[in-house]
Design a protein around this motif. Structure first.
Motif, PDB file in Angstrom:
ATOM      1  N   HIS A   1       0.958  -1.256  -0.098  1.00 24.23           N
ATOM      2  CA  HIS A   1       0.051   0.029   0.030  1.00 24.23           C
ATOM      3  C   HIS A   1       0.802   1.296   0.072  1.00 24.23           C
ATOM      4  CE1 HIS A   1       0.608   0.586   4.258  1.00 24.23           C
ATOM      5  NE2 HIS A   1       0.397  -0.911   4.531  1.00 24.23           N
ATOM      6  N   SER A   2       0.392   2.290  -0.707  1.00 25.88           N
ATOM      7  CA  SER A   2       1.052   3.495  -0.731  1.00 25.88           C
ATOM      8  C   SER A   2       0.164   4.719  -0.632  1.00 25.88           C
ATOM      9  CB  SER A   2       2.033   3.637  -2.020  1.00 25.88           C
ATOM     10  OG  SER A   2       1.042   3.351  -3.336  1.00 25.88           O
ATOM     11  N   ALA A   3       0.489   5.425   0.349  1.00 27.22           N
ATOM     12  CA  ALA A   3      -0.512   6.907   0.548  1.00 27.22           C
ATOM     13  C   ALA A   3      -1.725   6.377   0.629  1.00 27.22           C
ATOM     14  CB  ALA A   3      -0.327   7.810  -0.870  1.00 27.22           C
ATOM     15  N   THR A   4      -2.035   5.314   1.302  1.00 28.30           N
ATOM     16  CA  THR A   4      -3.362   4.782   1.574  1.00 28.30           C
ATOM     17  C   THR A   4      -3.629   4.964   3.223  1.00 28.30           C
ATOM     18  OG1 THR A   4      -3.235   3.092  -0.164  1.00 28.30           O
ATOM     19  CG2 THR A   4      -4.844   2.597   1.677  1.00 28.30           C
ATOM     20  N   ARG A   5      -2.842   4.556   3.946  1.00 32.97           N
ATOM     21  CA  ARG A   5      -3.070   4.732   5.488  1.00 32.97           C
ATOM     22  C   ARG A   5      -3.320   6.296   5.850  1.00 32.97           C
ATOM     23  NH1 ARG A   5      -0.373   4.887  10.281  1.00 32.97           N
ATOM     24  NH2 ARG A   5      -0.719   3.147  11.889  1.00 32.97           N
ATOM     25  N   MET A   6      -3.050   7.132   4.989  1.00 29.59           N
ATOM     26  CA  MET A   6      -3.077   8.539   5.368  1.00 29.59           C
ATOM     27  C   MET A   6      -4.745   8.923   5.150  1.00 29.59           C
ATOM     28  SD  MET A   6      -1.679  10.449   1.950  1.00 29.59           S
ATOM     29  CE  MET A   6      -2.035  11.859   2.339  1.00 29.59           C
ATOM     30  N   HIS A   7      -5.679   7.946   4.597  1.00 28.46           N
ATOM     31  CA  HIS A   7      -6.854   8.284   4.330  1.00 28.46           C
ATOM     32  C   HIS A   7      -7.537   7.511   5.413  1.00 28.46           C
ATOM     33  CE1 HIS A   7      -5.976  10.462   0.742  1.00 28.46           C
ATOM     34  NE2 HIS A   7      -5.325   9.627   0.262  1.00 28.46           N
ATOM     35  N   VAL A   8      -7.012   6.585   6.280  1.00 22.96           N
ATOM     36  CA  VAL A   8      -7.863   5.784   7.246  1.00 22.96           C
ATOM     37  C   VAL A   8      -7.995   6.706   8.475  1.00 22.96           C
ATOM     38  CG1 VAL A   8      -7.821   3.728   8.695  1.00 22.96           C
ATOM     39  CG2 VAL A   8      -6.593   3.813   6.433  1.00 22.96           C
ATOM     40  N   PRO A   9      -9.372   6.841   8.823  1.00 24.29           N
ATOM     41  CA  PRO A   9      -9.403   7.791  10.244  1.00 24.29           C
ATOM     42  C   PRO A   9      -8.526   7.404  11.265  1.00 24.29           C
ATOM     43  CG  PRO A   9     -11.447   7.149   9.018  1.00 24.29           C
ATOM     44  CD  PRO A   9     -10.486   6.193   8.425  1.00 24.29           C
ATOM     45  N   ALA A  10      -8.002   8.141  12.071  1.00 24.98           N
ATOM     46  CA  ALA A  10      -7.196   7.837  13.294  1.00 24.98           C
ATOM     47  C   ALA A  10      -7.616   6.814  14.193  1.00 24.98           C
ATOM     48  CB  ALA A  10      -6.794   9.234  14.102  1.00 24.98           C
ATOM     49  N   HIS A  11      -9.150   6.755  14.386  1.00 19.89           N
ATOM     50  CA  HIS A  11      -9.324   5.856  15.207  1.00 19.89           C
ATOM     51  C   HIS A  11      -9.390   4.365  14.699  1.00 19.89           C
ATOM     52  CE1 HIS A  11     -13.195   6.820  13.213  1.00 19.89           C
ATOM     53  NE2 HIS A  11     -13.540   5.536  13.619  1.00 19.89           N
ATOM     54  N   ARG A  12      -9.304   4.239  13.386  1.00 13.69           N
ATOM     55  CA  ARG A  12      -9.191   2.997  12.949  1.00 13.69           C
ATOM     56  C   ARG A  12      -7.852   2.477  12.247  1.00 13.69           C
ATOM     57  NH1 ARG A  12     -14.081   0.991  11.376  1.00 13.69           N
ATOM     58  NH2 ARG A  12     -13.486   0.117   9.218  1.00 13.69           N
ATOM     59  N   LEU A  13      -7.049   3.152  12.702  1.00 11.05           N
ATOM     60  CA  LEU A  13      -5.494   2.746  12.367  1.00 11.05           C
ATOM     61  C   LEU A  13      -5.153   1.630  12.947  1.00 11.05           C
ATOM     62  CD1 LEU A  13      -3.855   6.357  12.168  1.00 11.05           C
ATOM     63  CD2 LEU A  13      -4.181   5.096  10.178  1.00 11.05           C
ATOM     64  N   ASP A  14      -5.285   1.298  14.053  1.00 12.95           N
ATOM     65  CA  ASP A  14      -4.733   0.156  14.683  1.00 12.95           C
ATOM     66  C   ASP A  14      -5.461  -1.069  13.893  1.00 12.95           C
ATOM     67  OD1 ASP A  14      -3.207   1.330  16.130  1.00 12.95           O
ATOM     68  OD2 ASP A  14      -4.456   1.389  18.085  1.00 12.95           O
ATOM     69  N   ALA A  15      -7.174  -0.829  13.695  1.00  5.71           N
ATOM     70  CA  ALA A  15      -7.701  -1.986  12.896  1.00  5.71           C
ATOM     71  C   ALA A  15      -7.112  -2.217  11.838  1.00  5.71           C
ATOM     72  CB  ALA A  15      -9.303  -1.514  13.180  1.00  5.71           C
ATOM     73  N   PHE A  16      -6.746  -1.083  10.826  1.00  7.29           N
ATOM     74  CA  PHE A  16      -6.196  -1.257   9.715  1.00  7.29           C
ATOM     75  C   PHE A  16      -4.893  -2.295   9.530  1.00  7.29           C
ATOM     76  CE2 PHE A  16      -3.486   0.187   6.205  1.00  7.29           C
ATOM     77  CZ  PHE A  16      -4.281   0.301   5.190  1.00  7.29           C
ATOM     78  N   ASP A  17      -4.021  -1.833  10.613  1.00  8.47           N
ATOM     79  CA  ASP A  17      -2.821  -2.515  10.458  1.00  8.47           C
ATOM     80  C   ASP A  17      -2.924  -3.748  11.017  1.00  8.47           C
ATOM     81  OD1 ASP A  17      -1.559  -0.026  10.162  1.00  8.47           O
ATOM     82  OD2 ASP A  17      -0.974   0.522  12.094  1.00  8.47           O
TER      83      ASP A  17
END
Length: 361
Positions: free
Chosen positions: A281-297
Motif C-alpha cells: 500500500h502507498s499513500a493509503t494509510r493517510m486516508h484511514v480515520p485515526a481511530h481506525r488505524l490500529d484496526a487497519f494495521d
C-alpha cells in the motif's frame, strides 16, 4: 448534546480544515493549488464546502479534484484560464496568484454540483509511478521467497500498480522491465547504496486489489475522476496515467470492493494455507480515520496468520532516518518480513520520481 458543544465541535473541525489549507505542503508541484489553498483558508464558506466529504478523506485533495473535475467535464468559467490542464500544454495559464476571486465565484455558482462530487467521490489517486516502489520491494525479497507469491494491493483504485510487470523502468542509468511497453516509468536514483536488480522478481501466484470503491478502468466517468485528481501542472503524469489506463483496460486485475479492515481477514482465510503473500500500500494509510488505524494495521497483519507475509509500504517519513546526511525530504519504502523484522529499503519521493538508497551502518 447541547448547542454549545455542537458549535464548539464545528468550530474545531473548521479550524482543522483551515490548517490543512493554510499549510498545504503536499502540493509540491502545483503552484496553482498552493495559491488557491490560501484563498480557501481565508474563506469560511469554502472551508465549509471542503468539509462535506466522507470521513477520512483528505480535504485538500478532494476539494481541488472536485473543482478540477467540473472544469474538465465542460463547466465553462473564467477560472479555467488559470489551469494548465485546461489551457493546453505549451500555452501559458494565467498566474495562479490571481485566481482567488475566480475560485470564490466558481464555488458560489456551482455549490450544488461541487457538493455532489465532494460528498460522493473518494480520493483515489492512482499514481502509476508508485509501481517503482512495488517492484523495488518485490525485487528485494526475491531471494527470500521460495514459491510464487499472492500479491494484494490495499487501496488499489484502478489497479494500475498491479500491472507493474507490464511496464518499462529507468532508474538512474539502469533499465528494467518491458522496453516496448507504452508505459515507461523514469525515476532518479540518489545515494550510495546498491540498487537491486528490478528484473529479478518472485513469480506471482495471484494478483488482486482491495478498495473501498474500485475504479473500473473501462468506465469513462471513472477514468475522468482519476484525471481530475492529477494536479493541473502535471502534464507528464496525466499522459502516463492515460497510457496505463489504456494498457490495464485490456486485462484489468480483480479488485474486491470493501473496507480492508473487513475484507483482509476473510481473504487471509481464502488464500491457500502456507503459501507466501505480499501486501502493498502507498499513500493509503493517510486516508484511514485515526481511530481506525490500529484496526487497519491489524487487518493487514492478519494476512500473515495463514502463510508467510511480506508487507511493503510507502506512507510516512523514515523515523529514524537511515541516511547519514539527509538532504531530501521523502517517505520510507518499508518492508516487514514474516519474522517481524522491519527495515527501510529506500527513501523515496512520494510519487516515486526519485529514490535514495543507502549503505547499512
Amino acid at each position: 448534546m447541547s448547542d454549545k458543544i455542537i458549535g464548539t465541535d464545528r468550530e474545531a473541525a473548521r479550524q482543522r480544515l483551515r490548517q490543512a489549507f493554510t499549510d498545504p505542503r503536499e502540493f509540491t508541484s502545483s503552484p496553482l493549488y498552493r495559491a488557491l489553498s490560501r484563498t480557501v483558508a481565508g474563506e469560511d464558506r469554502l472551508l465549509e464546502l471542503a468539509g462535506r466529504g466522507r470521513p477520512g478523506q483528505y480535504p485538500t485533495f478532494l476539494f481541488f479534484a472536485a473543482v478540477h473535475h467540473l472544469l474538465l467535464t465542460g463547466t465553462r468559467h473564467p477560472l479555467a484560464a488559470f489551469y494548465p490542464s485546461l489551457v493546453g500544454e505549451g500555452r501559458q495559464a494565467a498566474p495562479g496568484q490571481e485566481a482567488g476571486a475566480a475560485l470564490i465565484a466558481f464555488c458560489a455558482e456551482h455549490e450544488q454540483a461541487l457538493t455532489e462530487v465532494i460528498s460522493t467521490r473518494l480520493v483515489q489517486t492512482n499514481q502509476v509511478q508508485r509501481a517503482v516502489g512495488l517492484r523495488f520491494g518485490l525485487s528485494s525479497i526475491a531471494a527470500e521467497v521460495a514459491a510464487p507469491v499472492h500479491l494484494i494491493e490495499v487501496g488499489a483504485s484502478a489497479g494500475l500498480n498491479l500491472r507493474f510487470d507490464r511496464y518499462g523502468y529507468t532508474v538512474g542509468d539502469r533499465t528494467f522491465g518491458d522496453p516496448a511497453s507504452p508505459v515507461q516509468l523514469v525515476t532518479e536514483h540518489h545515494g550510495t547504496g546498491p540498487l537491486p536488480d528490478l528484473d529479478v522478481l518472485p513469480d506471482l501466484a495471484s494478483v488482486r486489489g482491495v478498495d473501498l470503491n474500485p475504479i473500473d478502468v473501462r468506465d469513462p466517468d471513472a477514468r475522468g475522476w482519476l484525471e481530475a485528481l492529477v494536479w493541473p501542472e502535471n502534464h507528464d503524469q496525466r499522459a502516463l496515467l492515460a497510457a496505463a489506463l489504456e494498457l490495464t483496460a485490456t486485462d484489468p486485475p480483480p479488485i474486491q470492493a470493501g473496507d480492508a479492515i473487513d475484507v483482509l481477514p476473510r481473504l487471509a482465510g481464502a488464500l491457500p494455507a502456507g503459501e507466501p503473500r505480499v501486501v502493498f500500500h502507498s499513500a493509503t494509510r493517510m486516508h484511514v480515520p485515526a481511530h481506525r488505524l490500529d484496526a487497519f494495521d491489524a487487518a493487514i497483519a492478519s494476512l500473515g496468520e495463514t502463510g508467510p507475509l511480506w508487507w511493503i509500504s510507502v506512507e510516512d517519513a523514515p523515523d529514524p532516518d537511515p541516511r547519514p546526511a539527509p538532504t531530501r525530504h521523502g517517505a520510507a519504502l518499508r518492508l516487514r518480513a514474516p519474522d517481524g523484522e522491519r527495515r527501510t529499503l529506500a527513501v523515496v519521493e512520494g510519487h516515486l520520481r526519485w529514490l535514495e538508497t543507502f549503505t547499512d551502518a
